[in-house]
Design a protein around this motif. Sequence first.
Motif, PDB file in Angstrom:
ATOM      1  N   MET A   1      46.272  35.309  50.343  1.00  8.16           N
ATOM      2  CA  MET A   1      47.348  34.815  51.161  1.00  8.16           C
ATOM      3  C   MET A   1      47.225  35.460  52.534  1.00  8.16           C
ATOM      4  O   MET A   1      46.966  36.654  52.648  1.00  8.16           O
ATOM      5  CB  MET A   1      48.690  35.148  50.502  1.00  8.16           C
ATOM      6  CG  MET A   1      49.862  34.766  51.347  1.00  8.16           C
ATOM      7  SD  MET A   1      51.464  34.718  50.538  1.00  8.16           S
ATOM      8  CE  MET A   1      51.732  36.385  50.062  1.00  8.16           C
ATOM      9  N   ASN A   2      47.399  34.686  53.595  1.00  2.17           N
ATOM     10  CA  ASN A   2      47.375  35.168  54.968  1.00  2.17           C
ATOM     11  C   ASN A   2      48.772  35.107  55.565  1.00  2.17           C
ATOM     12  O   ASN A   2      49.534  34.183  55.289  1.00  2.17           O
ATOM     13  CB  ASN A   2      46.440  34.319  55.833  1.00  2.17           C
ATOM     14  CG  ASN A   2      44.996  34.520  55.457  1.00  2.17           C
ATOM     15  OD1 ASN A   2      44.658  35.432  54.728  1.00  2.17           O
ATOM     16  ND2 ASN A   2      44.143  33.645  55.957  1.00  2.17           N
ATOM     17  N   GLU A  14      55.549  41.216  46.463  1.00  9.08           N
ATOM     18  CA  GLU A  14      54.804  40.041  46.015  1.00  9.08           C
ATOM     19  C   GLU A  14      53.369  40.412  45.640  1.00  9.08           C
ATOM     20  O   GLU A  14      52.839  39.947  44.629  1.00  9.08           O
ATOM     21  CB  GLU A  14      54.789  38.999  47.144  1.00  9.08           C
ATOM     22  CG  GLU A  14      54.983  37.582  46.700  1.00  9.08           C
ATOM     23  CD  GLU A  14      55.091  36.661  47.897  1.00  9.08           C
ATOM     24  OE1 GLU A  14      54.067  36.052  48.252  1.00  9.08           O
ATOM     25  OE2 GLU A  14      56.199  36.578  48.456  1.00  9.08           O
ATOM     26  N   VAL A  15      52.740  41.252  46.447  1.00  5.49           N
ATOM     27  CA  VAL A  15      51.372  41.705  46.163  1.00  5.49           C
ATOM     28  C   VAL A  15      51.349  42.482  44.852  1.00  5.49           C
ATOM     29  O   VAL A  15      50.458  42.305  44.022  1.00  5.49           O
ATOM     30  CB  VAL A  15      50.820  42.564  47.327  1.00  5.49           C
ATOM     31  CG1 VAL A  15      49.535  43.272  46.931  1.00  5.49           C
ATOM     32  CG2 VAL A  15      50.598  41.702  48.552  1.00  5.49           C
ATOM     33  N   ALA A  16      52.333  43.319  44.654  1.00  7.64           N
ATOM     34  CA  ALA A  16      52.397  44.107  43.415  1.00  7.64           C
ATOM     35  C   ALA A  16      52.602  43.211  42.193  1.00  7.64           C
ATOM     36  O   ALA A  16      52.030  43.460  41.136  1.00  7.64           O
ATOM     37  CB  ALA A  16      53.517  45.134  43.502  1.00  7.64           C
ATOM     38  N   ALA A  17      53.401  42.173  42.338  1.00 11.27           N
ATOM     39  CA  ALA A  17      53.698  41.297  41.201  1.00 11.27           C
ATOM     40  C   ALA A  17      52.543  40.347  40.882  1.00 11.27           C
ATOM     41  O   ALA A  17      52.220  40.127  39.710  1.00 11.27           O
ATOM     42  CB  ALA A  17      54.968  40.495  41.486  1.00 11.27           C
ATOM     43  N   THR A  18      51.910  39.780  41.907  1.00  5.67           N
ATOM     44  CA  THR A  18      50.872  38.776  41.675  1.00  5.67           C
ATOM     45  C   THR A  18      49.466  39.364  41.596  1.00  5.67           C
ATOM     46  O   THR A  18      48.543  38.672  41.178  1.00  5.67           O
ATOM     47  CB  THR A  18      50.890  37.720  42.791  1.00  5.67           C
ATOM     48  OG1 THR A  18      50.580  38.362  44.039  1.00  5.67           O
ATOM     49  CG2 THR A  18      52.232  37.027  42.871  1.00  5.67           C
ATOM     50  N   VAL A  30      46.148  45.393  49.355  1.00  2.86           N
ATOM     51  CA  VAL A  30      45.658  45.072  48.013  1.00  2.86           C
ATOM     52  C   VAL A  30      46.496  45.833  46.990  1.00  2.86           C
ATOM     53  O   VAL A  30      47.022  46.901  47.279  1.00  2.86           O
ATOM     54  CB  VAL A  30      44.164  45.436  47.850  1.00  2.86           C
ATOM     55  CG1 VAL A  30      43.310  44.574  48.748  1.00  2.86           C
ATOM     56  CG2 VAL A  30      43.924  46.892  48.134  1.00  2.86           C
ATOM     57  N   PRO A  31      46.614  45.298  45.790  1.00  4.01           N
ATOM     58  CA  PRO A  31      47.377  46.006  44.759  1.00  4.01           C
ATOM     59  C   PRO A  31      46.621  47.244  44.281  1.00  4.01           C
ATOM     60  O   PRO A  31      45.390  47.285  44.294  1.00  4.01           O
ATOM     61  CB  PRO A  31      47.511  44.978  43.639  1.00  4.01           C
ATOM     62  CG  PRO A  31      46.379  44.051  43.845  1.00  4.01           C
ATOM     63  CD  PRO A  31      46.118  44.010  45.318  1.00  4.01           C
ATOM     64  N   VAL A  32      47.354  48.240  43.884  1.00  4.53           N
ATOM     65  CA  VAL A  32      46.779  49.468  43.360  1.00  4.53           C
ATOM     66  C   VAL A  32      46.378  49.230  41.914  1.00  4.53           C
ATOM     67  O   VAL A  32      47.156  48.713  41.120  1.00  4.53           O
ATOM     68  CB  VAL A  32      47.793  50.635  43.438  1.00  4.53           C
ATOM     69  CG1 VAL A  32      47.228  51.880  42.804  1.00  4.53           C
ATOM     70  CG2 VAL A  32      48.186  50.895  44.874  1.00  4.53           C
TER      71      VAL A  32
END
Length: 93
Positions: free
Chosen positions: A1-2, A18-22, A39-41
């Motif tokens: 996603m941008n 949102e990044v953490a969830a998806t 980026v997600p951890v």
Amino acid sequence: MNVNAAEFKAKCLKLIDEVAATHQPLVITKRGKPVARIVPVEDEPSPPSLFGYMKGTGEIVGDIINVPSEPWSAETGDESDLYVPVVPKDSAP
């Protein structure tokens, strides 16, 4: 996603959630050029325990129960040549 930088600034916390969830990375752009990526951890495995980490690496060689009955030099007094008195340099003849 941008997402552009202005939108990211306005919705920062929501986008991070949102990044953490998806688990999908988010690219932040400025004037159409990517400048940052969120980026997600990923879960890192815990380091191995210090206790028992060398288990199975040793090897017993020989008989550890019936050791030879050789007397120690400390018991017989043979170690006296190991303890030579040290003479300071300025008191030498």
